[in-house]
Design a protein around this motif. Structure first.
Motif, PDB file in Angstrom:
ATOM      1  N   SER A 171      20.499  32.363  48.426  1.00 18.53           N
ATOM      2  CA  SER A 171      21.042  33.085  49.571  1.00 18.53           C
ATOM      3  C   SER A 171      22.001  32.204  50.372  1.00 18.53           C
ATOM      4  O   SER A 171      22.027  30.984  50.229  1.00 18.53           O
ATOM      5  N   ILE A 172      22.782  32.852  51.247  1.00 18.61           N
ATOM      6  CA  ILE A 172      23.788  32.170  52.068  1.00 18.61           C
ATOM      7  C   ILE A 172      23.623  32.603  53.515  1.00 18.61           C
ATOM      8  O   ILE A 172      23.398  33.782  53.800  1.00 18.61           O
ATOM      9  N   LEU A 173      23.736  31.637  54.443  1.00 14.72           N
ATOM     10  CA  LEU A 173      23.848  31.911  55.870  1.00 14.72           C
ATOM     11  C   LEU A 173      25.276  31.567  56.280  1.00 14.72           C
ATOM     12  O   LEU A 173      25.651  30.402  56.309  1.00 14.72           O
ATOM     13  N   ASN A 174      26.076  32.593  56.567  1.00 12.79           N
ATOM     14  CA  ASN A 174      27.487  32.397  56.889  1.00 12.79           C
ATOM     15  C   ASN A 174      27.711  32.574  58.387  1.00 12.79           C
ATOM     16  O   ASN A 174      27.482  33.660  58.934  1.00 12.79           O
ATOM     17  N   ILE A 175      28.134  31.497  59.061  1.00 17.21           N
ATOM     18  CA  ILE A 175      28.442  31.555  60.487  1.00 17.21           C
ATOM     19  C   ILE A 175      29.879  32.045  60.654  1.00 17.21           C
ATOM     20  O   ILE A 175      30.808  31.433  60.137  1.00 17.21           O
ATOM     21  N   VAL A 176      30.050  33.154  61.366  1.00 18.36           N
ATOM     22  CA  VAL A 176      31.379  33.681  61.657  1.00 18.36           C
ATOM     23  C   VAL A 176      31.710  33.348  63.106  1.00 18.36           C
ATOM     24  O   VAL A 176      31.006  33.772  64.026  1.00 18.36           O
ATOM     25  N   THR A 177      32.757  32.553  63.324  1.00 14.74           N
ATOM     26  CA  THR A 177      33.115  32.145  64.674  1.00 14.74           C
ATOM     27  C   THR A 177      34.030  33.165  65.331  1.00 14.74           C
ATOM     28  O   THR A 177      34.715  33.942  64.670  1.00 14.74           O
ATOM     29  N   SER A 178      34.063  33.169  66.658  1.00 13.88           N
ATOM     30  CA  SER A 178      34.944  34.044  67.417  1.00 13.88           C
ATOM     31  C   SER A 178      36.381  33.635  67.167  1.00 13.88           C
ATOM     32  O   SER A 178      36.702  32.458  67.027  1.00 13.88           O
ATOM     33  N   LYS A 179      37.267  34.603  67.131  1.00 12.01           N
ATOM     34  CA  LYS A 179      38.675  34.337  66.837  1.00 12.01           C
ATOM     35  C   LYS A 179      39.515  34.564  68.091  1.00 12.01           C
ATOM     36  O   LYS A 179      39.736  35.691  68.512  1.00 12.01           O
ATOM     37  N   ASN A 180      39.951  33.491  68.689  1.00 12.53           N
ATOM     38  CA  ASN A 180      40.878  33.569  69.821  1.00 12.53           C
ATOM     39  C   ASN A 180      42.091  32.724  69.455  1.00 12.53           C
ATOM     40  O   ASN A 180      41.978  31.522  69.271  1.00 12.53           O
ATOM     41  N   SER A 223      28.969  53.318  50.662  1.00 11.84           N
ATOM     42  CA  SER A 223      29.725  52.094  50.411  1.00 11.84           C
ATOM     43  C   SER A 223      29.260  51.537  49.070  1.00 11.84           C
ATOM     44  O   SER A 223      28.060  51.472  48.800  1.00 11.84           O
ATOM     45  N   LEU A 224      30.232  51.139  48.245  1.00 11.04           N
ATOM     46  CA  LEU A 224      29.918  50.624  46.914  1.00 11.04           C
ATOM     47  C   LEU A 224      30.708  49.353  46.665  1.00 11.04           C
ATOM     48  O   LEU A 224      31.904  49.278  46.971  1.00 11.04           O
ATOM     49  N   LYS A 225      30.049  48.369  46.112  1.00 12.81           N
ATOM     50  CA  LYS A 225      30.713  47.128  45.738  1.00 12.81           C
ATOM     51  C   LYS A 225      30.106  46.620  44.444  1.00 12.81           C
ATOM     52  O   LYS A 225      28.881  46.604  44.293  1.00 12.81           O
ATOM     53  N   THR A 226      30.946  46.236  43.506  1.00 16.37           N
ATOM     54  CA  THR A 226      30.454  45.711  42.244  1.00 16.37           C
ATOM     55  C   THR A 226      31.363  44.585  41.784  1.00 16.37           C
ATOM     56  O   THR A 226      32.541  44.521  42.158  1.00 16.37           O
ATOM     57  N   GLY A 227      30.824  43.684  40.996  1.00 17.78           N
ATOM     58  CA  GLY A 227      31.611  42.554  40.533  1.00 17.78           C
ATOM     59  C   GLY A 227      31.001  41.910  39.317  1.00 17.78           C
ATOM     60  O   GLY A 227      29.845  42.166  38.942  1.00 17.78           O
ATOM     61  N   LEU A 228      31.794  41.063  38.684  1.00 23.00           N
ATOM     62  CA  LEU A 228      31.327  40.325  37.512  1.00 23.00           C
ATOM     63  C   LEU A 228      31.952  38.938  37.543  1.00 23.00           C
ATOM     64  O   LEU A 228      33.161  38.792  37.754  1.00 23.00           O
ATOM     65  N   ARG A 229      31.121  37.942  37.320  1.00 22.21           N
ATOM     66  CA  ARG A 229      31.577  36.560  37.249  1.00 22.21           C
ATOM     67  C   ARG A 229      31.205  35.995  35.879  1.00 22.21           C
ATOM     68  O   ARG A 229      30.094  36.223  35.395  1.00 22.21           O
ATOM     69  N   ALA A 230      32.143  35.285  35.259  1.00 20.44           N
ATOM     70  CA  ALA A 230      31.896  34.644  33.970  1.00 20.44           C
ATOM     71  C   ALA A 230      32.053  33.140  34.135  1.00 20.44           C
ATOM     72  O   ALA A 230      33.010  32.675  34.775  1.00 20.44           O
ATOM     73  N   GLU A 231      31.113  32.372  33.561  1.00 20.22           N
ATOM     74  CA  GLU A 231      31.160  30.918  33.658  1.00 20.22           C
ATOM     75  C   GLU A 231      30.860  30.291  32.300  1.00 20.22           C
ATOM     76  O   GLU A 231      29.856  30.622  31.658  1.00 20.22           O
ATOM     77  N   GLN A 232      31.745  29.388  31.887  1.00 21.40           N
ATOM     78  CA  GLN A 232      31.532  28.568  30.692  1.00 21.40           C
ATOM     79  C   GLN A 232      31.204  27.148  31.149  1.00 21.40           C
ATOM     80  O   GLN A 232      31.980  26.523  31.871  1.00 21.40           O
ATOM     81  N   THR A 233      30.033  26.645  30.736  1.00 21.96           N
ATOM     82  CA  THR A 233      29.553  25.339  31.188  1.00 21.96           C
ATOM     83  C   THR A 233      29.430  24.385  30.007  1.00 21.96           C
ATOM     84  O   THR A 233      28.883  24.741  28.958  1.00 21.96           O
ATOM     85  N   GLU A 234      29.969  23.187  30.182  1.00 23.11           N
ATOM     86  CA  GLU A 234      29.830  22.106  29.205  1.00 23.11           C
ATOM     87  C   GLU A 234      29.263  20.893  29.940  1.00 23.11           C
ATOM     88  O   GLU A 234      29.821  20.459  30.942  1.00 23.11           O
ATOM     89  N   SER A 235      28.149  20.354  29.458  1.00 21.67           N
ATOM     90  CA  SER A 235      27.548  19.187  30.120  1.00 21.67           C
ATOM     91  C   SER A 235      26.969  18.239  29.086  1.00 21.67           C
ATOM     92  O   SER A 235      26.570  18.651  27.988  1.00 21.67           O
ATOM     93  N   SER A 236      26.925  16.951  29.451  1.00 22.84           N
ATOM     94  CA  SER A 236      26.324  15.944  28.570  1.00 22.84           C
ATOM     95  C   SER A 236      25.701  14.856  29.422  1.00 22.84           C
ATOM     96  O   SER A 236      26.251  14.458  30.451  1.00 22.84           O
ATOM     97  N   GLY A 237      24.536  14.380  29.004  1.00 21.93           N
ATOM     98  CA  GLY A 237      23.849  13.300  29.691  1.00 21.93           C
ATOM     99  C   GLY A 237      23.427  12.235  28.695  1.00 21.93           C
ATOM    100  O   GLY A 237      22.851  12.549  27.647  1.00 21.93           O
ATOM    101  N   LEU A 238      23.723  10.969  28.996  1.00 24.04           N
ATOM    102  CA  LEU A 238      23.411   9.879  28.081  1.00 24.04           C
ATOM    103  C   LEU A 238      22.633   8.808  28.817  1.00 24.04           C
ATOM    104  O   LEU A 238      23.078   8.282  29.835  1.00 24.04           O
ATOM    105  N   SER A 258      32.540  36.718  44.167  1.00 26.44           N
ATOM    106  CA  SER A 258      33.514  35.746  44.653  1.00 26.44           C
ATOM    107  C   SER A 258      32.880  34.392  44.960  1.00 26.44           C
ATOM    108  O   SER A 258      33.582  33.385  45.061  1.00 26.44           O
ATOM    109  N   TYR A 259      31.546  34.358  45.102  1.00 27.99           N
ATOM    110  CA  TYR A 259      30.828  33.096  45.304  1.00 27.99           C
ATOM    111  C   TYR A 259      30.376  32.549  43.949  1.00 27.99           C
ATOM    112  O   TYR A 259      30.165  33.298  42.996  1.00 27.99           O
TER     113      TYR A 259
END
Length: 800
Positions: free
Chosen positions: A214-223, A496-511, A207-208
């Motif tokens: 790596s990621i450091l995710n701060i989870v705040t208290s929910k009130n 506990s099991l978690k699996t995923g797949l992400r697909a990305e198509q990239t187009e870039s140009s530099g002049l 999903s990322y």
């Protein structure tokens, strides 16, 4: 892209076909005297792991209503201003009305008892490590302090690193879109008492975005209480120069509207000194020795402002507007260098001094619009649109004077540069989550579009002003990324099991104007991820995870421009950089939920690194970004925390690691060279409660790093000793703190590069020795949790 969207909505339709009937749950909240508790917060939680399913707020009579609840067994809980009811187990098989949830009123006789802060709890999840800090000895620290002391995190200058690579900070799963320096400023003024936990995600799931480590995710208290809160804060730091910061934030919530506004101002004057030694050589040995003393004084004014508006049309539909602006109307610097030049025998040949001045202005403005729809069951769909505008203007004047050993003037060399850069980022994404039976799944699509234009003009100033075309350039870069992902997860009694797949198509140009060919890239890549956790018994657990990632070049690194210290020392970009793909594996063992043993291996691929080369023919030092040939990292981490006494908690983290990079040594007839290091990092931090009511706390920390790999350099050992005190008063509305850093003056280390015909090194000493004072005052109903956040935008991370 169209196919990905069609698959997404086809799956959404299938998931909702044949869902079971949903029901209502009604009740009320009362105190111990059977009086209604108006506007209390009520939560519906899963029984298995207490994950929030739904949340609502009672009306003025304490009555609440949940609708569209699927059949099942749940926990029901109520809270109000720090008071919490016991979990009530309830099975939903039809429309249900319950009696009252009771909130007990706690008597306040803190001066008669000893308050014992809980120790921070480290918890292993299937795809992350959770560092729970709410109501612990850490909760009164700033958010920066908490992240700095999170297991596995190393702080180097303003950078947070996990396993020797830069990490990304998130708040409530939304990326903080700021530079490393700005992230530190933000977190130092964000109160730690609002933090529930910090999640360390070594291998972010599908999903990322595939880009990043790596990621450091701060989870705040929910009130969820209704009302207003605000705070003002100020800080004073005494290093070589004094520094100040001021800030305020305000939050207002009704049953439908959330509003958050914040502003911070930080004027700074900073000093940095660098001692450099370079031994230029030929086949016979050292021919010239250059010793440089480099002083930098940097002045800046930074303004940051944020606005978040959330509106809930009903309990199924909401719209959010998030905006953030970073303005730096002034950042200028005075640089002074004195370089002595000796021959190979150590006899003084000449001296040259360089005075340089640069001035820059920078604006970074972004906005997000997010719509979320909650379906009748637990599924939801979220649509987001984002726009960022980044603008940078910089000019520089450099004047060098050369002298004979006698002090007689020899010659001078003067030049100036004008540079500017504009970047537009546009993204659109749709995400969907739901349950298929007992399997939780996520899927989504995203498109991101980046346009960058940069210009550099170089002028010689020796005899009038002369424009130099071959040292000037215009560079245009465009990038489009289309992505789609899905993820499945399931929990059993011990697995506990978690699996995923992400697909990305990239187009870039530099002049580039000075490069005849356009640099164009087009590639389609798959990024799988897998996470497995097995709880053998209540004392032992094992986990394994794997993910493939990509590192795309930063826009600044692609610009073929030069940033000069003087005519012989500069940094230049590389428009021929290519993406680097990595494989990341972790094997972890947990004993008694207290001892954490982590083994990791990372194939970094053709990692993009900043390398320094000395040109022995022209006596030049240059930094250049370059794809290495290959790079690997592996190591072992051990984490343990223990309460020595009721008011003394010791946290320890030990890491033993190996790093290597193989690269083309451009100034050594393009030989391949492998730079490697075996190192160790130790962090011992003591948290002490110094008063019976817990309002006075102290910290004493010691970190040791045996060495570090920095591209073509190797850093020697460093040690940092810190101490801090924090006092809260006026019923926790006010907090006063003082801290001191680098008490031993050993946190800065010499780095060197010695191989083939390369022999140079330097020691940089910024203002690491300082004393810092901080003050925060909260007003209104300051126990409310705000809606402050940033939207995840990995493209913005490549902004400098």
């Amino acid at each position: 892209m169209k196919l990905l969207i069609a698959i997404l909505f086809f799956t959404i339709g299938l998931s909702h076909y044949g869902h079971s009937q949903t029901f209502e749950l009604k009740g009320e909240v009362k105190d111990q005297y059977q009086e209604p508790v108006a506007f209390a917060s009520i939560f519906l939680l899963t029984v298995t792991d207490s994950i929030l399913v739904k949340g609502t707020t009672a009306d003025e009579n304490g009555v609440f209503l949940f609708s569209d609840i699927a059949e099942g067994l749940y926990f029901l809980k109520a809270s109000y201003v720090g008071q919490m009811s016991d979990n009530l187990a309830i099975e939903i098989l039809k429309d249900t009305k319950i009696g009252a949830l009771i909130l007990e009123q706690h008597t306040e006789e803190l001066n008669e008892v000893t308050v014992v802060s809980n120790k921070p709890l480290v918890e292993r999840k299937v795809d992350r490590i959770v560092f729970n800090v709410e109501n612990t000895v850490l909760s009164q620290n700033s958010s920066w302090d908490i992240l700095s002391q999170t297991p596995g995190v190393i702080v180097m200058n303003d950078d947070l690193k996990v396993r020797n690579q830069a990490t990304t900070v998130y708040i409530n799963n939304r990326k903080v879109q700021l530079s490393a320096e700005e992230v530190r400023s933000l977190l130092e003024n964000y109160q730690g008492e609002n933090i529930k936990s910090v999640e360390v995600i070594h291998n972010p799931p599908a999903s990322y975005d595939a880009e990043g480590g790596s990621i450091l995710n701060i989870v705040t208290s929910k009130n969820l209480s209704i009302g207003y809160k605000g705070n003002v804060n100020a800080g004073y730091t005494q290093g070589v120069f004094p520094k100040y910061n001021f800030g305020t934030s305000h939050f207002y919530k009704t049953k439908k509207l959330n509003l958050n506004a914040s502003y911070n101002y930080a004027p700074k004057k900073e000093y940095k000194n660098t001692i450099n030694n370079t031994n230029f050589m030929d086949d016979s040995g050292i021919v010239s020795i250059w010793d440089t003393d480099f002083d930098q004084v940097i002045r800046s004014n930074n303004h940051s402002a944020g606005l978040v508006v959330d509106y809930e049309f009903d309990d199924k539909n909401s719209l959010s507007l998030t905006s953030n602006a970073q303005f730096q109307p002034k950042r200028d610097a005075d640089f002074f260098q004195e370089t002595t030049i000796k021959n190979g025998a150590g006899v003084l040949d000449s001296i040259f001094n360089t005075n340089s001045f640069f001035n820059e202005k920078k604006n970074n403005i972004s906005g997000d619009l997010t719509f979320k729809h909650q379906f009748k069951n637990q599924g939801n769909i979220t649509a987001n649109a984002h726009y960022t505008y980044f603008d940078l203007d910089r000019n520089q004047n450099v004047n060098s004077n050369y002298f004979l050993p006698s002090g007689s003037f020899l010659r001078d060399f003067n030049f100036s540069t004008l540079a500017d850069q504009q970047i537009d980022i546009k993204t659109a994404q749709i995400d969907y989550t739901d349950y298929l039976g007992s399997i939780f799944f996520e899927m989504g699509v995203k498109g991101s579009f980046i346009d960058s234009e940069s210009r550099l003009d170089y002028f010689l100033q020796n005899n009038g002003t002369e424009f130099i075309p071959n040292l000037s350039d215009d560079y245009t870069y465009d990038e489009s990324v289309y992505a789609g992902y899905f993820s499945l997860s399931k929990d059993w009694e011990k697995w506990s099991l978690k699996t995923g797949l992400r697909a990305e198509q990239t187009e870039s140009s530099g002049l580039s104007v000075n490069v005849a060919d356009m640099n164009k890239l087009s590639y389609f890549e798959l990024f799988p991820s897998l996470y497995v956790l097995h709880n053998i018994n209540e004392h032992h657990s094992l986990s394994f995870d794997y993910a493939r990632k990509v590192q795309r070049p930063r826009y600044e690194d692609l610009n073929p421009f030069r940033t000069y210290i003087n005519e012989r020392t500069f940094k230049e970009g590389n428009p021929n950089l290519t993406p680097s793909f990595s494989h990341n594996l972790n094997l972890n063992y947990t004993l008694n939920h207290e001892y954490f043993f982590d083994f990791y291996y990372r194939d970094n691929g053709m990692y993009i690194s900043t390398l320094t080369f000395q040109d022995n023919d022209n006596f030049v030092l240059r930094d250049i970004t370059q794809n290495v040939l290959e790079s690997t990292s592996y190591g072992f981490d051990f984490t343990y925390g223990k309460s020595i006494t009721n008011n003394w908690y010791l946290y320890s983290y030990i890491s033993i690691f190996h790093e290597d990079e193989s690269f083309i040594a451009l100034q050594s007839d393009e030989f391949s060279y492998k730079n490697s290091l075996n190192g160790a990092y130790v962090d011992l931090t003591n948290y002490i409660t110094l008063s019976k009511d817990g309002s006075f706390k102290g910290e004493l920390g010691l970190t040791y790093l045996s060495g570090f790999l920095q591209g073509s350099f190797i850093q020697e050992e460093s040690t940092n000793l810190t101490v801090g005190l924090r006092k809260s008063f006026l019923k926790n509305r006010a907090v006063l703190s003082i801290s001191a850093n680098d008490l031993l003056n050993k946190s800065n280390a010499f780095v060197s590069s010695k191989y083939l015909n390369q022999d140079n090194g330097y020691l940089t000493v910024p203002e690491t020795q300082y004393v810092k004072f901080g003050f925060t005052y909260n007003f209104g109903n300051f126990r409310l949790e705000d809606n402050q956040r940033d939207i995840e935008k990995i493209e913005r991370e490549r902004l400098e």
